[in-house]
Design an enzyme around this catalytic site. Structure first.
Site, PDB file in Angstrom:
ATOM      1  N   THR A 174       0.835  -1.191   0.000  1.00 20.80           N
ATOM      2  CA  THR A 174       0.000   0.000   0.000  1.00 20.80           C
ATOM      3  C   THR A 174       0.879   1.255   0.000  1.00 20.80           C
ATOM      4  OG1 THR A 174      -1.765  -1.156   1.161  1.00 20.80           O
ATOM      5  CG2 THR A 174      -1.677   1.232   1.447  1.00 20.80           C
ATOM      6  N   ARG A 230     -13.533  -7.682  -1.164  1.00 23.54           N
ATOM      7  CA  ARG A 230     -13.028  -7.513   0.200  1.00 23.54           C
ATOM      8  C   ARG A 230     -12.739  -6.043   0.453  1.00 23.54           C
ATOM      9  NH1 ARG A 230      -7.711  -6.381   1.380  1.00 23.54           N
ATOM     10  NH2 ARG A 230      -7.094  -6.638   3.578  1.00 23.54           N
ATOM     11  N   ASP A 276      -8.411  -1.834   5.075  1.00 28.26           N
ATOM     12  CA  ASP A 276      -8.391  -0.698   6.004  1.00 28.26           C
ATOM     13  C   ASP A 276      -8.166   0.633   5.305  1.00 28.26           C
ATOM     14  OD1 ASP A 276      -5.181   0.211   6.524  1.00 28.26           O
ATOM     15  OD2 ASP A 276      -5.544  -1.700   5.562  1.00 28.26           O
ATOM     16  N   THR A 297      -0.095   0.749   6.421  1.00 30.44           N
ATOM     17  CA  THR A 297       0.002  -0.346   5.469  1.00 30.44           C
ATOM     18  C   THR A 297       0.089  -1.640   6.264  1.00 30.44           C
ATOM     19  OG1 THR A 297       1.210  -1.233   3.560  1.00 30.44           O
ATOM     20  CG2 THR A 297       2.530  -0.317   5.339  1.00 30.44           C
ATOM     21  N   GLY A 298      -0.128  -2.768   5.600  1.00 29.50           N
ATOM     22  CA  GLY A 298      -0.058  -4.045   6.279  1.00 29.50           C
ATOM     23  C   GLY A 298      -1.262  -4.909   5.948  1.00 29.50           C
ATOM     24  N   GLY A 333      -4.953  -5.532   6.237  1.00 34.94           N
ATOM     25  CA  GLY A 333      -6.068  -4.650   6.536  1.00 34.94           C
ATOM     26  C   GLY A 333      -6.910  -5.096   7.703  1.00 34.94           C
TER      27      GLY A 333
END
Length: 254
Positions: free
Chosen positions: A129, A157, A160, A178-179, A181
């Site tokens: 992201t 889907r 976040d 980021t990561g 969600g």
């Protein structure tokens, strides 16, 4: 990356924080290296669905698009939504709005992403992201975030990135995440860190405490942040992020 952060800082000199986070995030969306805009991950049904948002720390307004298809810069669609009462749109509603506001058809799939989709390569081969936080000369803060999703996920889907869990700003701090969600939403990460800064924590303290809480469920996340006093901070739960800052000079951190 160094070129983008330098361009964004030069842009910030004559523009607001809100304008700058959109500009910088658009540049990142246009770089196929990242999983946002051009070169985004393909979902399990063979389509790319993009999510992006922005938040103005001064007005506390948030706008975003979720699972929009076939546009070049989803963060710019989010920007167009800011003046409206209905500021977060998804799916076909977001796409209809984009077309009505001059965003033409655009296919963000690159040959590399198509090959990855066909071969179902390991997810660790992707870049993540993108986002930007900024503090302008007037002391105003803003944040923007854009993503192409996890890749091969269930169609539609929701991550976040277009929520206040992944992107939040007020008069005290601005955070972009980021990561994974689902982990970021479970932690309400961006909003939680900004709330703690508002309550008197330093950005480093607020981030450290919030990331300690992520450990309870082995959450995977990373953040970039800035405060109204100019404190810049980055943290991630698993060494993974590439990020950059501009404070007197541009720096890139692998």
């Amino acid at each position: 990356m160094l070129g983008i952060v330098t361009k964004a800082y030069d842009y910030l000199k004559t523009h607001t924080a809100l304008q700058t986070v959109v500009y910088a995030t658009s540049l990142l969306e246009d770089d196929a290296l990242f999983n946002a805009g051009l070169g985004s991950q393909i979902q399990s049904d063979g389509k790319v669905r993009l999510s992006a948002c922005m938040m103005d720390g001064q007005s506390q307004k948030f706008s975003g698009v979720i699972n929009i298809e076939n546009v070049k810069n989803p963060v710019q669609v989010a920007e167009q939504l800011m003046p409206y009462d209905d500021r977060v749109l998804s799916g076909t509603g977001a796409l209809d709005f984009a077309r009505q506001n001059g965003f033409e058809y655009y296919d963000p799939i690159t040959p590399q992403r198509q090959e990855e989709y066909l071969q179902k390569l390991d997810q660790q081969n992707r870049k993540g992201t993108v986002g930007c936080v900024a503090l302008d000369a007037s002391g105003h803060l803003a944040a923007a975030t854009s993503t192409g999703g996890k890749g091969f996920e269930i169609p539609c889907r929701v991550s976040d990135s277009a929520t206040v869990a992944g992107n939040f700003a007020n008069a005290h701090a601005a955070i972009s995440c980021t990561g994974v969600g689902e982990d970021i939403v479970s932690a309400a990460l961006a909003a939680k860190i900004v709330t703690r800064v508002t309550d008197g924590f330093s950005l480093e303290q607020a981030s450290n405490k919030s990331f300690l809480e992520l450990r309870d469920f082995d959450g995977f996340a990373g953040i970039i942040g800035i405060t109204a006093s100019g404190e810049i901070y980055h943290e991630d739960s698993h060494p993974y992020m590439v990020w950059a800052s501009y404070d007197e000079q541009a720096e890139v951190f692998p």
